[in-house]
Design a protein around this motif. Structure first.
Motif, PDB file in Angstrom:
ATOM      1  N   GLU A   1       0.538   4.653  -2.427  1.00  0.00           N
ATOM      2  CA  GLU A   1      -0.802   4.818  -2.965  1.00  0.00           C
ATOM      3  C   GLU A   1      -1.550   5.911  -2.183  1.00  0.00           C
ATOM      4  O   GLU A   1      -1.105   6.346  -1.111  1.00  0.00           O
ATOM      5  CB  GLU A   1      -1.584   3.502  -2.891  1.00  0.00           C
TER       6      GLU A   1
ATOM      7  N   SER B   1      -8.384   4.299  -4.291  1.00  0.00           N
ATOM      8  CA  SER B   1      -7.094   3.621  -4.334  1.00  0.00           C
ATOM      9  C   SER B   1      -7.323   2.172  -4.758  1.00  0.00           C
ATOM     10  O   SER B   1      -8.465   1.742  -4.928  1.00  0.00           O
ATOM     11  CB  SER B   1      -6.424   3.681  -2.950  1.00  0.00           C
ATOM     12  N   PRO B   2      -6.258   1.375  -4.932  1.00  0.00           N
ATOM     13  CA  PRO B   2      -6.460  -0.041  -5.278  1.00  0.00           C
ATOM     14  C   PRO B   2      -7.039  -0.884  -4.133  1.00  0.00           C
ATOM     15  O   PRO B   2      -7.249  -2.095  -4.322  1.00  0.00           O
ATOM     16  CB  PRO B   2      -5.050  -0.503  -5.648  1.00  0.00           C
ATOM     17  N   PHE B   3      -7.329  -0.237  -2.984  1.00  0.00           N
ATOM     18  CA  PHE B   3      -7.761  -1.006  -1.812  1.00  0.00           C
ATOM     19  C   PHE B   3      -9.098  -0.449  -1.319  1.00  0.00           C
ATOM     20  O   PHE B   3      -9.145   0.510  -0.537  1.00  0.00           O
ATOM     21  CB  PHE B   3      -6.699  -0.934  -0.707  1.00  0.00           C
TER      22      PHE B   3
ATOM     23  N   ASP C   1     -10.228   2.479   1.698  1.00  0.00           N
ATOM     24  CA  ASP C   1     -10.930   3.715   1.354  1.00  0.00           C
ATOM     25  C   ASP C   1     -12.159   3.904   2.247  1.00  0.00           C
ATOM     26  O   ASP C   1     -12.475   5.023   2.677  1.00  0.00           O
ATOM     27  CB  ASP C   1     -11.353   3.687  -0.118  1.00  0.00           C
TER      28      ASP C   1
ATOM     29  N   ARG D   1       0.810  -1.211   0.000  1.00  0.00           N
ATOM     30  CA  ARG D   1       0.000   0.000   0.000  1.00  0.00           C
ATOM     31  C   ARG D   1       0.852   1.273   0.000  1.00  0.00           C
ATOM     32  O   ARG D   1       0.338   2.376  -0.198  1.00  0.00           O
ATOM     33  CB  ARG D   1      -0.907  -0.024   1.235  1.00  0.00           C
TER      34      ARG D   1
END
Length: 241
Positions: free
Chosen positions: A176, A199-201, A205, A173
């Protein structure tokens, strides 16, 4: 015999005059050569005397003085002409536009209803002169101001340990970030949160939005009169672990 001699004497031809002249010239030439050989000085003096007697003095022609032709007369200046006087021009009289009266607006209603309308007073949401609604009346207790300044962040999320561990560990992470859109009220607290740039997560978020209500604080935005008003704010949360 005597007849033959007489005939010979009578038939003998006379000499040609040109032959006599030629014989004389030959004798003169021989005589001139003999004299020039025996007395050259005397012959030279005689020749000079003869030549000087026939000498002709030739004088050079006098130079002609060039005659300067007089310049042609260009003529005298003529009499001045009459001064041109422009003809007076008058501008056309502008047409007067007839003033058109604007239509008189309708009179405000004089009814006693308290619903929205164009009355002078009331508690509706219309364009009344005064009231307690949130409209554009002359006065009221509604919050209809426009923000002239933006909210100022004074405290961000400090408890990053509440973020869940993503797949692959916390190292996945790092670097990011997520951007959320917050609504900040007149007291500087978050009243609404939505994901603006995820974000990619996704799980992380969602925790950012939850923590924004609890930990993020602002100096509220203010209108032109300096009153605190609600306003949006875009908050970026970067992940370092």
């Amino acid at each position: 015999m005597s007849e033959t001699a007489t005939r010979f004497s009578t038939t003998r031809k006379r000499l040609n005059p040109w032959v006599i002249v030629l014989i004389l010239l030959i004798h003169l030439g021989i005589f001139y050569v003999l004299i020039r050989a025996l007395a050259p000085t005397a012959v030279a003096s005689v020749e000079q005397t003869v030549v000087s007697a026939f000498t002709v003095t030739v004088s050079a022609p006098e130079e002609e003085t060039p005659v300067t032709e007089p310049e042609p007369d260009e003529g005298a200046q003529g009499d001045p002409g009459e001064e041109a006087v422009p003809q007076p021009v008058s501008a056309p009289t502008p047409r007067q536009q007839v003033r058109e009266d604007r239509p008189v607006p309708r009179a405000a209603s004089t009814g006693s209803a308290t619903t929205s309308g164009a009355t002078q007073s009331g508690d509706g949401t219309g364009a009344a002169g005064s009231g307690t609604g949130t409209g554009s009346g002359r006065g009221g207790s509604g919050q209809g101001g426009v923000a002239a300044t933006k909210p100022v962040l004074i405290r961000s999320i400090t408890d990053s340990s509440a973020f869940p561990i993503p797949p692959g560990g916390r190292q996945a992470r790092i670097g990011e970030s997520v951007i959320v859109r917050l609504t900040v009220n007149a007291q500087g607290r978050v009243t609404a949160c939505s994901i603006y740039r995820p974000s990619p997560f996704p799980e992380t978020d969602a925790v950012v939005c939850r923590l924004s209500y609890e930990q993020i604080r602002f100096e509220p935005a203010r209108d032109a009169q300096g009153n605190p008003v609600p306003a949006p704010f875009y908050y970026r949360q970067r992940f370092f672990n």
